[in-house]
Design an enzyme around this catalytic site. Sequence first.
Site, PDB file in Angstrom:
ATOM      1  N   HIS A   9       0.836  -1.215   0.000  1.00 15.86           N
ATOM      2  CA  HIS A   9       0.000   0.000   0.000  1.00 15.86           C
ATOM      3  C   HIS A   9       0.869   1.264   0.000  1.00 15.86           C
ATOM      4  CE1 HIS A   9      -3.381  -2.658   0.956  1.00 15.86           C
ATOM      5  NE2 HIS A   9      -2.596  -3.195   1.878  1.00 15.86           N
ATOM      6  N   SER A  29      17.405  14.991 -20.084  1.00 18.05           N
ATOM      7  CA  SER A  29      16.394  16.037 -20.195  1.00 18.05           C
ATOM      8  C   SER A  29      16.962  17.189 -21.005  1.00 18.05           C
ATOM      9  CB  SER A  29      15.981  16.527 -18.802  1.00 18.05           C
ATOM     10  OG  SER A  29      15.252  17.734 -18.890  1.00 18.05           O
TER      11      SER A  29
END
Length: 448
Positions: free
Chosen positions: A169, A294
Amino acid sequence: MNLTTLRAISPIDGRYRKISEQLADYFSEAALIKYRVYVEIEYFISLADLKLPGLEGFDSNLLPKLRSIYTDFSESDAEEIKATEKITNHDVKAVEYFIKSKFDSLSLQNYKEFIHFGLTSQDINNTAIPYSIKLALNESYYPAITTLIEKLNTLATNWANIPMLAHTHGQPASPTKLGKEFLVFAERLAIQLKNLQQISNSAKFGGATGNFNAHHIAYPKIDWVKFSNHFVNEVLGLERAQHTTQIEHYDQFAAQCDAMKRINNIIIDLDRDIWTYISKNYFKQKIKEGEIGSSAMPHKVNPIDFENAEGNAGIANALFEFFAAKLPISRLQRDLTDSTVLRNVGVPFAHSLIAISATMRGLDKIILNEDALNADLENNWAVVAEAIQTVLRREKFPNPYEALKDLTRTNTKIDAKSISNFIDGLAISETVKAELRTITPFTYTGIF
């Protein structure tokens, strides 16, 4: 047409051509034509073996020359057939005419009407296409997915003893071993690969509506079912569907699509997990001279291979899902919708191979950052609460879960000292306390 990778509409034939080009041997237009020729020639040879009236005098010494029609099949042969198709507007009939012209050149005119004898075009398509799929699986797909499984097993072995904080979770959970987490994916892929390999390559062969009408009317004493079972199962290495309409029902191919979709889902799951581990700095990535992560941020080394794989597997799955849902449905004894759909079979195969290749490329780049794994374990001593309360249960200590819950479910950081102080305050024997003190986030990793 001078098609280059820069002019291709599909990235399969453009950007990713080097990865997917082998599939042209199975799924291109030229390949489909070649496999149609292969089926027609082998069918004629099987008919000749029956010694049917009209074929008694066929010279078996000519078999090598007959088979050379497909073994030596060239692009110019495919172009000749396509030129004929422009006139006939029927692709399989164009193949028949091509073979008949070859029979003329071999002085076999007396036998050429046994080419395509009693058949409809789907007897050829629904054997040629499953045959090409079988070859693509055996020669291209299975080796690729097997290599990925082997890679995962190798990484699992290399990192078998590396403790790692688990996350359920999205929250810190009982620690695991990094190697075991790779074994999870290797095992899942191996199981689904085995399931895929067990699905038969089903084919249709039975005349215009599957009843051998033309065969039976011409030679009623021949057991055409037995003949066709031998031809499809033994000669072609496929599995003949016994009761069909004009077309193969595609249920087995739908099962293959579903199986490949499951494999792609596992790959997507793997890619997302590795992507997340990279974001947690558990893995760094090899830096290649000249590469840019990038266009704006010079520091970035992005996990692009895993993202690429996820996207391509998703495209493949969308098509596999469509094929599995659409192809088994046909109006009455046949409609033509399956024909145009089947021309795209190679597309999800290609995207699947691209996904496997990108995943392999990404796995080859990752570098274990053990310091980050260890820091995460050190910062999450609360995960040993499960271990402590379980030992306390064994010792019949009252309400151990609640005691650990009160300790750990606070906003106060739990560290080694917190756990040690808690153990010191327990009303249990020193022997058990000593046992509890051996439990750390680094050692509480279970069996694997």
